[in-house]
Write a protein that holds these residues in place. Structure first.
Motif, PDB file in Angstrom:
ATOM      1  N   HIS A 105      -3.050  10.259  -2.406  1.00  0.00           N
ATOM      2  CA  HIS A 105      -2.330   9.125  -3.003  1.00  0.00           C
ATOM      3  C   HIS A 105      -2.679   7.827  -2.282  1.00  0.00           C
ATOM      4  O   HIS A 105      -2.827   6.773  -2.911  1.00  0.00           O
ATOM      5  CB  HIS A 105      -0.828   9.378  -2.940  1.00  0.00           C
ATOM      6  N   ASP A 122      -6.525  -0.055  -5.218  1.00  0.00           N
ATOM      7  CA  ASP A 122      -5.759  -1.018  -6.017  1.00  0.00           C
ATOM      8  C   ASP A 122      -5.210  -2.190  -5.221  1.00  0.00           C
ATOM      9  O   ASP A 122      -4.987  -3.264  -5.773  1.00  0.00           O
ATOM     10  CB  ASP A 122      -4.582  -0.305  -6.703  1.00  0.00           C
ATOM     11  N   ALA A 146      -4.431   4.436  -3.670  1.00  0.00           N
ATOM     12  CA  ALA A 146      -3.782   3.138  -3.494  1.00  0.00           C
ATOM     13  C   ALA A 146      -4.722   2.128  -2.861  1.00  0.00           C
ATOM     14  O   ALA A 146      -4.666   0.925  -3.168  1.00  0.00           O
ATOM     15  CB  ALA A 146      -2.521   3.306  -2.640  1.00  0.00           C
ATOM     16  N   THR A 162       2.597   1.630  -3.382  1.00  0.00           N
ATOM     17  CA  THR A 162       1.655   2.069  -4.421  1.00  0.00           C
ATOM     18  C   THR A 162       1.374   3.556  -4.290  1.00  0.00           C
ATOM     19  O   THR A 162       1.300   4.285  -5.291  1.00  0.00           O
ATOM     20  CB  THR A 162       0.343   1.267  -4.330  1.00  0.00           C
ATOM     21  N   ALA A 163       1.204   4.031  -3.042  1.00  0.00           N
ATOM     22  CA  ALA A 163       1.003   5.464  -2.819  1.00  0.00           C
ATOM     23  C   ALA A 163       2.228   6.250  -3.274  1.00  0.00           C
ATOM     24  O   ALA A 163       2.114   7.339  -3.869  1.00  0.00           O
ATOM     25  CB  ALA A 163       0.709   5.728  -1.349  1.00  0.00           C
ATOM     26  N   ASP A 215       4.273   5.334  -5.652  1.00  0.00           N
ATOM     27  CA  ASP A 215       4.230   5.338  -7.119  1.00  0.00           C
ATOM     28  C   ASP A 215       3.323   6.440  -7.648  1.00  0.00           C
ATOM     29  O   ASP A 215       3.641   7.103  -8.643  1.00  0.00           O
ATOM     30  CB  ASP A 215       3.748   3.978  -7.632  1.00  0.00           C
ATOM     31  N   GLU A 216       2.182   6.635  -6.979  1.00  0.00           N
ATOM     32  CA  GLU A 216       1.258   7.709  -7.376  1.00  0.00           C
ATOM     33  C   GLU A 216       1.944   9.064  -7.246  1.00  0.00           C
ATOM     34  O   GLU A 216       1.818   9.935  -8.114  1.00  0.00           O
ATOM     35  CB  GLU A 216       0.002   7.667  -6.501  1.00  0.00           C
ATOM     36  N   LEU A 252       0.834  -1.208   0.000  1.00  0.00           N
ATOM     37  CA  LEU A 252       0.000   0.000   0.000  1.00  0.00           C
ATOM     38  C   LEU A 252       0.867   1.256   0.000  1.00  0.00           C
ATOM     39  O   LEU A 252       0.627   2.189  -0.777  1.00  0.00           O
ATOM     40  CB  LEU A 252      -0.919  -0.007   1.223  1.00  0.00           C
TER      41      LEU A 252
END
Length: 449
Positions: A403, A410, A407, A381-382, A384-385, A378
């Motif tokens: 963000h 996803d 996440a 992924t945040a 990456d955003e 998690l």
């Protein structure tokens, strides 16, 4: 080329000292015959100065390589043709400049695959590691091929010095207290426990969903005990040859006994100690029997050696391991609860560009069933955003609440399938109440955990 012909060619060269074709023929003949010293005497002194001697350089370089003069050979090899690149790779390898040699070798083979030399390739991918033993121990030199990572070599020979403690683990407070009482205290106060005839060591089996910190918990237990930590991988034990797996397992136990106090950690222990009734192979049964014997055999002294094991499928581990004196302490490592998830998320975002608007309580509430690995996914992924937004905006954008909300859409919990399976075992195959902890966890945290 026979001796007579070679002598005649040398005589002809004396009459015509600058004959490039003749010198080349002689140098190649000496190289083929292995007469390196004879060939070196035939190399013209002005080789590097005269442009018309350029064609002699490759064969002269080969002679210098054969004579162990790699630096001299390297200075002669110029050009970007595949043959020259391969020669440079050999010279660089002799000089232990392996990374540069790999670059030259790949370039040569990409241009001309027919030059492929597997002996040279293996040589370029060999690592040599020197280990200085302690007092009274010999110095070791370990040579490994390209299939063995440098960190793997060190892991097998030297226990990791990096210490992990319970302070590095978020949540699992009840489990930490249990481990402290049953495992760590005997190491910290061995004299008191010996008076009560309680031995230091034994076995502990950790089980639970994947990604919930069983390995980290084992490492932290070793850190709290101030003991050497041996992380035993399955590949360290299993071998295709009959009897080798048992021999390797015995050697690992002997190494731990010699360095007690020590903690041996077996991850995915069901691969080494699976139920013997589920296999038709006698070799698997022998390995399980050897494992049991090493843990509490008649002639074994495991005092000061704690054996930790982890598994995602405790129902697949042979029941003989549950007997007192072996894995007599079986601990359930559950997914983190809400408070633990909030604490873990705060630990995971440390050191990253962070906005002040992140609502960790909200994130913890909406990550029910997430393992530690899921929470890490998690956060990544945040991140990456935030990276994608930074690229599009042309300036760094910190990770913010928006963000994380994106996440959450996803990333999904990966523990639910395991909990469903474990619930069925706990309800319908709970011999000896061994899965009562799973039922208690599901009853307490089944909703809104």
């Amino acid at each position: 080329m026979d001796d007579t012909t070679l002598d005649q060619l040398e005589a002809a060269l004396s009459a015509s000292p600058g004959n490039v074709a003749l010198i080349t023929l002689l140098l190649k003949a000496c190289l083929e015959r292995g007469e390196v010293e004879r060939g070196l005497k035939l190399i013209p002194e002005e080789l590097e100065q005269r442009a018309d001697f350029a064609s002699l350089k490759p064969v002269a370089a080969q002679l210098y390589l054969a004579a162990g003069q790699a630096q001299k050979a390297l200075s002669l090899v110029t050009g970007e043709d595949p043959a020259a690149q391969l020669l440079r790779a050999r010279a660089l390898a002799d000089l232990d400049r392996l990374k540069e040699a790999q670059v030259e070798y790949r370039a040569a083979i990409n241009a001309n695959p027919s030059l492929e030399d597997m002996a040279l390739w293996r040589r370029l991918n060999v690592s040599v590691t020197d280990f200085r033993g302690g007092e009274g121990r010999p110095k070791l030199r370990v040579i490994s091929n390209d299939d063995t990572d440098q960190t793997e070599v060190r892991r097998l020979l030297v226990p990791e010095d990096k210490t992990v403690t319970f302070n590095d683990i978020g949540g699992l407070d009840d489990l930490k207290k249990t481990i402290h009482k049953k495992i760590i205290l005997p190491y910290q106060k061995p004299g008191l426990f010996e008076r009560f005839r309680k031995r230091v060591g034994g076995g502990v089996l950790l089980y639970g969903p994947p990604g919930c910190g069983k390995t980290l918990l084992a490492r932290a237990t070793a850190g709290e005990c101030k003991a050497k930590f041996f992380n035993v991988a399955i590949s360290d034990v299993l071998d295709m040859y009959i009897g080798e797996s048992e021999r390797k397992l015995h050697a690992l136990f002997e190494q731990a006994r010699a360095q007690a106090p020590a903690v041996m950690f077996f991850d995915e222990v069901e691969a080494l100690g699976g139920k013997r009734s589920n296999t038709r192979e006698s070799t698997s049964s022998k390995l399980v029997s050897t494992f049991l014997s090493e843990m509490d055999g008649f002639a074994k002294n495991n005092h000061g050696v704690l054996i930790l094991a982890a598994t995602n499928v405790p129902w697949s581990v042979d029941s003989a391991f549950r007997r007192p004196g072996r894995f007599d302490r079986v601990l359930f490592v559950p997914p983190p609860d809400r408070a633990a998830r909030e604490n873990m998320l705060q630990l995971m975002v440390k050191g990253r560009p962070l906005a002040a608007d992140i609502d960790f309580a909200f994130l913890a509430k909406h990550t029910s069933g997430f393992s530690g690995a899921d929470l890490g996914e998690l956060v990544d992924t945040a991140a990456d955003e935030a990276i994608e937004e930074s690229i599009s905006e042309g300036a760094e954008q910190p990770i913010c609440d928006r963000h994380f909300k994106q996440a959450l859409k996803d990333v999904r919990a990966t523990t639910l399938e395991w909990l469903t399976t474990a619930r069925n075992y706990a309800r319908y195959a709970n011999e000896g109440n061994q899965y009562d902890e799973v039922l208690a966890f599901l009853d307490k945290h089944g909703k809104g955990r």
